[in-house]
Design a protein around this motif. Structure first.
Motif, PDB file in Angstrom:
ATOM      1  N   UNK A 166      61.717  43.906  20.848  1.00 11.89           N
ATOM      2  CA  UNK A 166      60.849  44.919  20.264  1.00 11.89           C
ATOM      3  C   UNK A 166      59.687  45.297  21.178  1.00 11.89           C
ATOM      4  N   UNK A 167      59.102  44.350  21.887  1.00 10.68           N
ATOM      5  CA  UNK A 167      57.939  44.633  22.711  1.00 10.68           C
ATOM      6  C   UNK A 167      58.246  44.958  24.156  1.00 10.68           C
ATOM      7  N   UNK A 168      59.529  45.013  24.516  1.00  9.10           N
ATOM      8  CA  UNK A 168      59.881  45.238  25.921  1.00  9.10           C
ATOM      9  C   UNK A 168      60.092  46.721  26.218  1.00  9.10           C
ATOM     10  N   UNK A 169      60.064  47.052  27.498  1.00 13.67           N
ATOM     11  CA  UNK A 169      60.366  48.414  27.913  1.00 13.67           C
ATOM     12  C   UNK A 169      61.844  48.707  27.653  1.00 13.67           C
ATOM     13  N   UNK A 170      62.165  49.984  27.521  1.00 13.90           N
ATOM     14  CA  UNK A 170      63.564  50.375  27.344  1.00 13.90           C
ATOM     15  C   UNK A 170      64.364  49.987  28.581  1.00 13.90           C
ATOM     16  N   UNK A 171      65.567  49.439  28.348  1.00 17.54           N
ATOM     17  CA  UNK A 171      66.429  49.053  29.460  1.00 17.54           C
ATOM     18  C   UNK A 171      67.577  50.025  29.663  1.00 17.54           C
ATOM     19  N   UNK A 172      67.980  50.762  28.603  1.00 20.75           N
ATOM     20  CA  UNK A 172      69.045  51.742  28.685  1.00 20.75           C
ATOM     21  C   UNK A 172      68.683  52.930  27.799  1.00 20.75           C
ATOM     22  N   UNK A 173      69.371  54.044  28.020  1.00 21.08           N
ATOM     23  CA  UNK A 173      69.208  55.207  27.161  1.00 21.08           C
ATOM     24  C   UNK A 173      70.589  55.771  26.830  1.00 21.08           C
ATOM     25  N   UNK A 174      70.776  56.124  25.564  1.00 21.98           N
ATOM     26  CA  UNK A 174      71.994  56.771  25.097  1.00 21.98           C
ATOM     27  C   UNK A 174      71.691  58.247  24.872  1.00 21.98           C
ATOM     28  N   UNK A 175      72.548  59.110  25.409  1.00 21.27           N
ATOM     29  CA  UNK A 175      72.337  60.548  25.296  1.00 21.27           C
ATOM     30  C   UNK A 175      73.616  61.204  24.780  1.00 21.27           C
ATOM     31  N   UNK A 215      65.186  62.551  18.802  1.00 21.72           N
ATOM     32  CA  UNK A 215      65.005  61.196  19.342  1.00 21.72           C
ATOM     33  C   UNK A 215      65.089  60.212  18.177  1.00 21.72           C
ATOM     34  N   UNK A 216      66.090  59.346  18.228  1.00 18.86           N
ATOM     35  CA  UNK A 216      66.331  58.406  17.140  1.00 18.86           C
ATOM     36  C   UNK A 216      65.496  57.135  17.309  1.00 18.86           C
ATOM     37  N   UNK A 217      65.341  56.352  16.249  1.00 19.70           N
ATOM     38  CA  UNK A 217      64.624  55.081  16.367  1.00 19.70           C
ATOM     39  C   UNK A 217      65.262  54.193  17.437  1.00 19.70           C
ATOM     40  N   UNK A 218      64.471  53.366  18.105  1.00 21.91           N
ATOM     41  CA  UNK A 218      65.019  52.522  19.175  1.00 21.91           C
ATOM     42  C   UNK A 218      66.023  51.491  18.649  1.00 21.91           C
ATOM     43  N   UNK A 219      66.938  51.124  19.514  1.00 25.59           N
ATOM     44  CA  UNK A 219      67.896  50.059  19.210  1.00 25.59           C
ATOM     45  C   UNK A 219      67.395  48.788  19.887  1.00 25.59           C
ATOM     46  N   UNK A 220      67.191  47.743  19.119  1.00 27.55           N
ATOM     47  CA  UNK A 220      66.691  46.460  19.632  1.00 27.55           C
ATOM     48  C   UNK A 220      67.858  45.466  19.671  1.00 27.55           C
ATOM     49  N   UNK A 221      68.095  44.868  20.834  1.00 28.32           N
ATOM     50  CA  UNK A 221      69.242  43.971  20.975  1.00 28.32           C
ATOM     51  C   UNK A 221      68.928  42.566  20.471  1.00 28.32           C
ATOM     52  N   UNK A 222      67.777  42.008  20.850  1.00 29.79           N
ATOM     53  CA  UNK A 222      67.466  40.611  20.519  1.00 29.79           C
ATOM     54  C   UNK A 222      66.192  40.487  19.684  1.00 29.79           C
ATOM     55  N   UNK A 223      66.187  39.495  18.822  1.00 26.66           N
ATOM     56  CA  UNK A 223      64.956  39.061  18.168  1.00 26.66           C
ATOM     57  C   UNK A 223      64.137  38.237  19.161  1.00 26.66           C
ATOM     58  N   UNK A 224      62.901  37.926  18.803  1.00 25.33           N
ATOM     59  CA  UNK A 224      62.036  37.160  19.705  1.00 25.33           C
ATOM     60  C   UNK A 224      62.590  35.768  20.008  1.00 25.33           C
ATOM     61  N   UNK A 225      63.386  35.203  19.096  1.00 30.21           N
ATOM     62  CA  UNK A 225      63.948  33.867  19.324  1.00 30.21           C
ATOM     63  C   UNK A 225      65.237  33.886  20.144  1.00 30.21           C
ATOM     64  N   UNK A 226      65.635  35.068  20.603  1.00 26.84           N
ATOM     65  CA  UNK A 226      66.824  35.171  21.440  1.00 26.84           C
ATOM     66  C   UNK A 226      68.104  35.445  20.680  1.00 26.84           C
ATOM     67  N   UNK A 227      68.067  35.444  19.380  1.00 29.72           N
ATOM     68  CA  UNK A 227      69.258  35.763  18.579  1.00 29.72           C
ATOM     69  C   UNK A 227      69.436  37.271  18.500  1.00 29.72           C
ATOM     70  N   UNK A 228      70.659  37.706  18.166  1.00 28.72           N
ATOM     71  CA  UNK A 228      70.906  39.135  18.038  1.00 28.72           C
ATOM     72  C   UNK A 228      70.117  39.720  16.866  1.00 28.72           C
ATOM     73  N   UNK A 229      69.706  40.964  17.018  1.00 27.20           N
ATOM     74  CA  UNK A 229      69.075  41.676  15.914  1.00 27.20           C
ATOM     75  C   UNK A 229      70.116  41.928  14.830  1.00 27.20           C
TER      76      UNK A 229
END
Length: 257
Positions: free
Chosen positions: A201-210, A222-236
């Motif tokens: 959630x707090x990191x810079x964007x790493x990829x963009x989907x267009x 522009x859609x809401x961001x997609x977050x891959x991991x929670x802060x504990x390292x588990x998948x969102x």
């Protein structure tokens, strides 16, 4: 040596020491929300994972997997057969840079018909080639760096393949977003939908989907961001749903020579 892996309900063979699909394939697949599609082309299809996922998603669609590297073409053909999709999925060995005319030859397979696809997708090489640092014959290098196809050539090919109001969905680097938009507009493809992908959630964007539409008017959502991991390292939670309740993307189920 190949490995036998899985993503959702797709079986996939991959070269153990070559290019292997990543989470990007699933992100592109999940970004596509069209209710109905009849014709799909995957540019730079690799071993075929995105096109095969879409063939399952759209059971009435015909899918063309377009790949330059012969080693990956053979894998894609094997994967099409392994998933029982030979009746709807065709693998074409072709150079993306040649896709400019109404009909171009390809080997093997029938000619590619330009101006006839509802949807073109791509998980392309992201990074510009830098002379002296990469092997132009390395499977992974070709898949990740613009050694064989540049971004303008990719977009030009997508524009040539698409019918009027057909859609082009691509994943790329945020740092190249301005360039992507400029090139798309130059080839008559209007960016209409965008989503940024963040590791946390707090990191810079790493990829963009267009998602862009051929011949459309301007206007970008522009859609809401997609977050891959929670802060504990588990998948969102969203990623868990994409991976079918959090199952891993590709766990080696065995090796095969």
């Amino acid at each position: 040596m190949t490995t036998h892996d899985f993503l959702r309900d797709i079986k996939i063979y991959q070269n153990k020491g070559g290019y292997r699909f990543s989470v990007d394939a699933l992100l592109v697949y999940s970004f596509i929300t069209l209710p109905r599609v009849k014709t799909i082309a995957d540019l730079g299809a690799g071993s075929g994972i995105i096109g095969l996922l879409l063939a399952r998603k759209y059971p009435e669609a015909g899918v063309t997997l377009i790949e330059l590297q012969e080693s990956l073409v053979r894998l894609a053909e094997r994967n099409v057969a392994a998933n029982g999709l030979r009746d709807r999925v065709t693998v074409v060995n072709a150079d993306i840079t040649h896709i400019t005319a109404p009909s171009i030859p390809s080997a093997p397979g029938p000619p590619l018909r330009c101006g006839e696809y509802d949807l073109v997708v791509s998980n392309p090489p992201y990074r510009r080639a830098r002379s002296g640092k990469l092997s132009i014959d390395d499977e992974r290098a070709i898949a990740r760096h613009e050694l064989k196809v540049s971004l303008p050539e990719l977009v030009r090919a997508a524009s040539a393949l698409l019918r009027h109001h057909g859609r082009f969905c691509v994943i790329h680097l945020p740092e190249r977003l301005a360039e992507i938009v400029h090139i798309m507009k130059g080839y008559g493809i209007e960016p209409k939908r965008l989503r940024l992908v963040h590791s946390t959630l707090g990191s810079e964007a790493k990829m963009v989907l267009v998602e862009a539409v051929k011949g459309a008017r301007s206007g970008l959502k522009v859609e809401p961001p997609l977050i891959i991991y929670e802060d504990d390292g588990s998948y969102s939670e969203e990623m868990k749903m994409l991976y079918n309740a959090g199952e891993p993307a590709a766990g080696d189920a065995g090796a095969d020579s």
